[in-house]
Design a protein around this motif. Structure first.
Motif, PDB file in Angstrom:
ATOM      1  N   LYS A 139      -7.671  -4.291  -2.060  1.00  0.00           N
ATOM      2  CA  LYS A 139      -6.796  -3.192  -1.644  1.00  0.00           C
ATOM      3  C   LYS A 139      -7.258  -2.822  -0.244  1.00  0.00           C
ATOM      4  O   LYS A 139      -8.215  -2.067  -0.074  1.00  0.00           O
ATOM      5  CB  LYS A 139      -6.981  -2.032  -2.627  1.00  0.00           C
ATOM      6  N   ASP A 408      -1.031   1.214   0.557  1.00  0.00           N
ATOM      7  CA  ASP A 408      -1.618   1.289  -0.777  1.00  0.00           C
ATOM      8  C   ASP A 408      -1.541  -0.009  -1.567  1.00  0.00           C
ATOM      9  O   ASP A 408      -1.894  -0.023  -2.743  1.00  0.00           O
ATOM     10  CB  ASP A 408      -0.851   2.371  -1.562  1.00  0.00           C
ATOM     11  N   ASP A 469       2.003  -3.725  -6.207  1.00  0.00           N
ATOM     12  CA  ASP A 469       2.132  -2.272  -6.126  1.00  0.00           C
ATOM     13  C   ASP A 469       2.999  -1.868  -4.944  1.00  0.00           C
ATOM     14  O   ASP A 469       2.547  -1.235  -3.997  1.00  0.00           O
ATOM     15  CB  ASP A 469       0.758  -1.585  -6.052  1.00  0.00           C
TER      16      ASP A 469
END
Ligand code: ATP
Ligand code: MG
Ligand code: ZN
Ligand code: MG
Length: 500
Positions: A139, A408, A469
């Motif tokens: 991430k 994100d 995501d």
């Protein structure tokens, strides 16, 4: 066979969803989360299917266009009987981190999003049936600094948000130790800086790095408050993928860790063959040197303690190949043209308007849908001159929300031995994916390890790179982000003033 509760296991979760993996098929289900005391007749449950459809639409229409079809896998709406969802929820409970227990997966609506399991190679076809698959989830967070004319704070022009946020996280117990990982190092495209960044993540993964083997979490954590790192244990798992034989096993597994780091840099810089339509083709951000003077975060420790290895750090060292995953993600992040400081007043303007209007007027603003050509056009509007209009506010907020999604995301890098892989399957599949091989034909990207003879006998791996995501962020996040921005600055200042 029935899809009973034994088929589904807990894979992970974020703030808004819980993700379950199927034990035999290459799919996951992503459920929304709700507070544990939610009741069946709660209003929020009445439109779950619609919300999920909207999220899928957003990934398909917006994020896939921005980040590129080679990296993005869209989901589809799936039904799941509520009694089964309840049994699964009870069964996975003890795998979930305690800090997340305030919310539970949606066991009321009967809907979830079905997605490919990205801890597996994409596409999984052509793999030997029992080949082990390794997957590294990164991430990376925000990879640029705001341009000086956008923010008042000198600090924000020098230190990236991630590095500053570390102090707030440590202060309120969210994690134990400040990370030496700096996103700007990872996004630099400079191999040494990227390796330094990845080693930072391996030392202190927080929620920024996880490793899965055959879909099971083997390194990193689900709860960043308690995140043990056992590098020798990781090295033992890596050996079959990155070492040619037991001779290469050395102290602490440094050889294979070094190989993993080099592999990750290679995968992150890799450009897929087929890139599909690129809405950025004539984009000014691309060519205008947008990143000049914004590529170095002064909090980064790269270059300290000899880590620079004699290389000089050039200010405009933006060396990312334009269609590698990091460049694509960062370009979407850069839709944040005004910084939260510029966007927050526009958010207040919009809120004032919304308060004065009937609730359905929100739809006519086209804030969150439909995600069509017009929406994509809005994203390409680079004007920063505020004419005081509501339209300007809406446009800049839409862009900001998209940039927040891009800040994100997780990047999933999966790999497996390329043994009896059939060439025929290979040619038909590689055109639609970013699937490639390791080690590369030219080994320039390898670190000092291993010796040249070992290189030749390294196992051959096929790898794939995906991004996950990609859900829309709610409008209210702007207010949250603004408060958080203040807190991050205050905390960083307090911490550093104490040290002076
Ligand atoms: P956030 O709070 O950041 O918005 P979220 O609630 O939307 O997160 P995700 O980040 O999509 O949830 O998923 C949580 C975790 O589940 C991911 O970090 C990843 O480890 C895992 N995961 C999600 N989707 C997939 C997938 N398609 N394949 C494999 N693993 C997945
Ligand atoms: Mg997430
Ligand atoms: Zn930084
Ligand atoms: Mg999300």
């Amino acid at each position: 066979m029935q899809d009973g509760e034994t088929c589904w296991r807990y894979l992970g979760e974020g703030n808004r969803s819980v993700v379950l993996a199927h034990s035999r098929e290459n799919i996951v289900l992503k459920f929304l989360k709700f507070p544990v005391d939610t009741r069946q007749d709660d209003k929020a449950l009445s439109n779950v299917a619609e919300r999920l459809r909207n999220m899928i639409d957003y990934t398909q229409q917006v994020m896939k266009s921005l980040i590129g079809p080679a990296y993005v896998h869209c989901g589809e709406l799936a039904e799941m009987p509520t009694d089964l969802a309840k049994r699964i929820s009870a069964q996975i409970h003890h795998f979930r981190p305690a800090s997340r227990h305030g919310k539970t997966m949606d066991v009321w609506s009967g809907f979830a999003t079905r997605l490919p399991n990205l801890t597996r190679l994409q596409p999984p076809e052509g793999l030997e049936p029992h080949a082990d698959v390794l997957c590294i989830e990164i991430k990376p967070k925000c990879g640029f600094l705001p341009t000086p004319c956008r923010v008042r704070s000198m600090l924000k022009q020098r230190v990236c948000r991630y590095c500053m946020h570390q102090y707030l996280k440590v202060t309120n117990g969210k994690c134990k130790k400040v990370n030496r990982y700096c996103p700007l190092d990872l996004y630099s495209g400079d191999v040494q800086r990227m390796e330094f960044a990845i080693r930072g993540l391996l030392e202190n993964p927080q929620n920024n790095l996880r490793v899965f083997k055959n879909g099971e979490l083997i390194f990193g954590c689900r709860d960043e408050r308690a995140c043990p790192t056992d590098l020798p244990a990781l090295a033992a798992h890596l050996r079959p993928f990155f070492a040619s034989g037991p001779d290469e096993v050395n102290e602490g597994g440094e050889n294979v860790i070094g190989m993993l780091v080099a592999f990750l840099v290679h995968a992150l810089l890799h450009e897929p063959n087929e890139q599909g339509d690129d809405i950025w083709q004539d984009d000014a951000l691309n060519s205008s040197g947008y990143f000049k003077s914004t590529t170095i975060c002064t909090a980064s420790q790269f270059g300290h303690n000899g880590s620079r290895n004699g290389c000089s750090l050039s200010q405009d060292s933006d060396r990312l190949p334009p269609s590698c995953v990091l460049a694509r993600v960062r370009r979407a992040q850069c839709l944040d043209l005004l910084d939260i400081e510029g966007v927050h007043p526009l958010y207040l303007r919009l809120q004032q308007h919304i308060l004065k209007q009937p609730p359905q007027s929100r739809f006519s603003l086209r804030l969150d849908q439909p995600y069509d050509g017009e929406f994509l056009q809005v994203l390409q509007d680079k004007s920063t001159f505020d004419d005081g209009s509501l339209q300007f506010a809406v446009r800049k907020i839409q862009q900001y929300l998209v940039s927040m999604t891009a800040k994100d995301v997780s990047i999933m890098i999966a790999c497996a031995a390329h043994g009896n892989f059939r060439e025929k399957t290979l040619t038909t599949t590689t055109c639609q994916t970013s699937s490639k091989f390791w080690p590369p034909a030219t080994l320039s990207v390898l670190p000092s390890l291993p010796t040249s003879t070992a290189k030749l006998s390294l196992p051959r791996l096929r790898f794939s790179v995906s991004v996950l995501d990609l859900d829309p962020k709610p409008l209210e996040k702007v207010a949250h982000h603004w408060r958080q921005d203040r807190q991050i600055l205050e905390c960083y200042n307090a911490w550093h003033n104490k040290r002076l």
